[in-house]
Scaffold this active site. Structure first.
Site, mmCIF file in Angstrom:
data_model
loop_
_atom_site.group_PDB
_atom_site.id
_atom_site.type_symbol
_atom_site.label_atom_id
_atom_site.label_comp_id
_atom_site.label_asym_id
_atom_site.label_seq_id
_atom_site.Cartn_x
_atom_site.Cartn_y
_atom_site.Cartn_z
ATOM 1 N N TYR A 151 0.818 -1.210 0.000
ATOM 2 C CA TYR A 151 0.000 0.000 0.000
ATOM 3 C C TYR A 151 0.856 1.266 0.000
ATOM 4 O O TYR A 151 0.413 2.321 -0.455
ATOM 5 C CB TYR A 151 -0.920 0.037 1.228
ATOM 6 C CG TYR A 151 -2.231 -0.684 1.051
ATOM 7 C CD1 TYR A 151 -2.268 -2.016 0.665
ATOM 8 C CD2 TYR A 151 -3.442 -0.031 1.274
ATOM 9 C CE1 TYR A 151 -3.482 -2.677 0.517
ATOM 10 C CE2 TYR A 151 -4.650 -0.675 1.125
ATOM 11 C CZ TYR A 151 -4.661 -1.999 0.743
ATOM 12 O OH TYR A 151 -5.868 -2.636 0.598
ATOM 13 N N LYS A 197 3.092 -15.495 2.063
ATOM 14 C CA LYS A 197 3.270 -16.191 0.796
ATOM 15 C C LYS A 197 4.766 -16.494 0.677
ATOM 16 O O LYS A 197 5.449 -16.097 -0.270
ATOM 17 C CB LYS A 197 2.750 -15.311 -0.354
ATOM 18 C CG LYS A 197 2.720 -15.976 -1.709
ATOM 19 C CD LYS A 197 1.671 -17.082 -1.843
ATOM 20 C CE LYS A 197 1.803 -17.763 -3.191
ATOM 21 N NZ LYS A 197 0.979 -18.989 -3.305
ATOM 22 N N ASP A 229 -3.015 -18.373 0.088
ATOM 23 C CA ASP A 229 -4.007 -19.038 -0.769
ATOM 24 C C ASP A 229 -4.725 -20.142 -0.004
ATOM 25 O O ASP A 229 -5.954 -20.275 -0.053
ATOM 26 C CB ASP A 229 -3.369 -19.558 -2.076
ATOM 27 C CG ASP A 229 -2.086 -20.335 -1.866
ATOM 28 O OD1 ASP A 229 -1.579 -20.367 -0.723
ATOM 29 O OD2 ASP A 229 -1.584 -20.925 -2.849
ATOM 30 N N ASP A 253 -6.461 -7.163 3.809
ATOM 31 C CA ASP A 253 -7.582 -6.495 3.137
ATOM 32 C C ASP A 253 -8.488 -7.542 2.490
ATOM 33 O O ASP A 253 -9.714 -7.523 2.657
ATOM 34 C CB ASP A 253 -7.035 -5.527 2.084
ATOM 35 C CG ASP A 253 -8.142 -4.845 1.307
ATOM 36 O OD1 ASP A 253 -9.082 -4.340 1.954
ATOM 37 O OD2 ASP A 253 -8.084 -4.828 0.064
ATOM 38 N N ASP A 257 -12.485 -9.171 3.927
ATOM 39 C CA ASP A 257 -13.763 -9.190 3.206
ATOM 40 C C ASP A 257 -14.314 -10.613 3.151
ATOM 41 O O ASP A 257 -15.526 -10.830 3.279
ATOM 42 C CB ASP A 257 -13.595 -8.661 1.775
ATOM 43 C CG ASP A 257 -13.864 -7.160 1.665
ATOM 44 O OD1 ASP A 257 -13.593 -6.435 2.644
ATOM 45 O OD2 ASP A 257 -14.343 -6.716 0.606
HETATM 46 C C1 IPM Z 1 -10.557 -1.447 3.708
HETATM 47 C C2 IPM Z 1 -10.730 -0.806 2.357
HETATM 48 C C3 IPM Z 1 -9.573 0.145 2.105
HETATM 49 C C4 IPM Z 1 -8.307 -0.667 2.115
HETATM 50 C C5 IPM Z 1 -9.701 0.968 0.815
HETATM 51 C C6 IPM Z 1 -10.968 1.781 0.803
HETATM 52 C C7 IPM Z 1 -8.500 1.852 0.610
HETATM 53 O O1 IPM Z 1 -10.838 -1.778 1.363
HETATM 54 O O2 IPM Z 1 -10.491 -0.708 4.710
HETATM 55 O O3 IPM Z 1 -10.515 -2.669 3.776
HETATM 56 O O4 IPM Z 1 -7.925 -1.249 1.080
HETATM 57 O O5 IPM Z 1 -7.658 -0.729 3.164
HETATM 58 MG MG MG Z 2 -10.983 -3.746 2.116
#
Ligand code: IPM
Ligand code: MG
Length: 369
Positions: A151, A197, A229, A253, A257
């Site tokens: 990042y 990884k 993975d 990240d 999700d």
């Molecule tokens: C998160 C989001 C952010 C990230 C984006 C919006 C920059 O996806 O907080 O998970 O990638 O960290």
């Molecule tokens: Mg995210």
């Protein structure tokens, strides 16, 4: 219940950044919860409002200006709603909404992003996974490195036919993150899964070496290493086996999700981002700005409300109020109240405000007890 406790500050300063899209709606419900809890702890709340993301671009020409970052640094804690939307999608580089968020995280030095996922029994029906996989007890915590890795790594850039990002970690960055993971595991089920990884990436090989070294200081915690993975697969096939997962920025990240699927909806997931002790923490729902449903009283405010719970616990030292928020949310879910993202077909759906009302009512009953 006494409201005078060591550790609870008498006056607390919170910077409130509601963000874009559904941000203002969900933040409004979270603010009601915060005000009740701070008052209950016998403290005075100074709540400063600022802008971030698209709202800041429109009003100030950039997604996070210097004054807002300074205000964040001078606070006890920062709450931030989701940012972004199609109106600002054409912007590039430092002008993007996301750049404001990254600047805030790095400017605060909040390198450890805690993303808890619990499967509330009442919500197993919302997940696409079979009930027996979710089992009785999915309760995991992703501790994601937030201020380094790909990042922020240099060099990065783009020329005509080439683009470049750099995944880079230092020993010190890995070590401090790992320590947060092991310390939090001590207060939980004492298992750490470190995700990398290392079969391909140099930065992951260093990650694995440093984590292994840090683990020697925590002989009471079990450490396992997993490739990212295979971890992505195991999170879906045997999620109940995870306790604390530590990982670098990009992997965290993605995996967080995925963990949202377990909880039934991303609208349920709060997060806390912490830096050095005594420095302000940053609290944000994991979900995005959802511009398609903004302003319609449809969004689930629970991720923001639970983020306030984490803010109370980690930045304000108000553990009693934090626990009250969490149990109020659990009670409301158990009673069957559902926003659209977690409702089963044909069942009545509560709006953002109605969900906030229910939580505040349950919370008041707890705080008065
Ligand atoms: C998160 C989001 C952010 C990230 C984006 C919006 C920059 O996806 O907080 O998970 O990638 O960290
Ligand atoms: Mg995210």
């Amino acid at each position: 219940m006494s409201s005078e406790r060591p550790g609870a500050k008498r006056s607390v300063r919170v910077l409130w950044l509601e963000g874009d899209g559904v941000g203002p709606e969900v933040a409004r419900e979270a603010e009601r919860v915060l005000r009740r809890c701070v008052a209950h702890a016998g403290a005075e709340l100074a709540l400063d409002r600022g802008l971030i993301g698209g709202a800041a671009i429109d009003a100030q020409g950039m997604p996070l200006d210097d004054a807002t970052l300074e205000a964040a640094r001078a606070s006890d804690a920062v709450f931030k709603g989701p940012v972004g939307g199609p109106r600002w999608d054409h912007l590039r580089g430092a002008q993007r909404c996301e750049a404001g968020l990254l600047r805030l995280r790095q400017g605060l030095g909040v390198y450890a992003n805690l993303r808890p996922t619990q499967v509330v029994p009442a919500l197993t029906e919302c997940s696409p996974l079979r009930p027996e996989i979710l089992g009785a007890g999915v309760d995991l915590l992703i501790v994601r490195e937030l201020c380094g890795g790909i990042y922020f790594g240099q060099p990065r850039g783009r020329s005509d036919d080439r683009a470049l990002d750099t995944m880079v970690y230092t020993t010190a960055e890995i070590e401090r993150l790992a320590r947060v993971g092991f310390e939090t595991a001590r207060a939980r089920r004492r298992r750490v899964t470190s995700v990398d990884k290392a079969n391909v990436l140099e930065s992951s090989r260093l990650w694995r070496d440093v984590v292994t070294e840090v683990a020697r200081d925590y002989p009471d915690v079990t450490l396992e290493h997993q490739l990212v993975d295979s971890c992505a697969m195991l999170l879906i096939t045997r999620p109940a086996s995870f306790d604390v997962v530590i990982t670098e920025n990009l992997f965290g990240d993605i995996l967080s999700d995925e963990a949202g699927v377990l909880a039934g909806s991303l609208g349920m997931l709060p997060s806390a981002s912490l830096g050095e002790p005594g420095r302000p923490g940053l609290y944000e729902p994991v979900h995005g700005a959802a511009p398609d449903i903004a302003g319609q009283d449809l969004a689930n405010p629970l991720a923001s409300i639970l983020s306030v719970g984490l803010l109370l616990r980690y930045s304000l030292g108000m553990a009693i109020e934090a626990a009250a928020v969490e149990s109020a949310v659990a009670e409301v879910l158990a009673s069957g109240t559902r926003t659209a993202d977690i409702a089963r077909d044909g069942r009545p759906v509560a709006g953002t405000t109605a969900m906030g009302d229910q939580v505040c009512r349950a919370l008041d009953a707890r705080l008065e007890a």
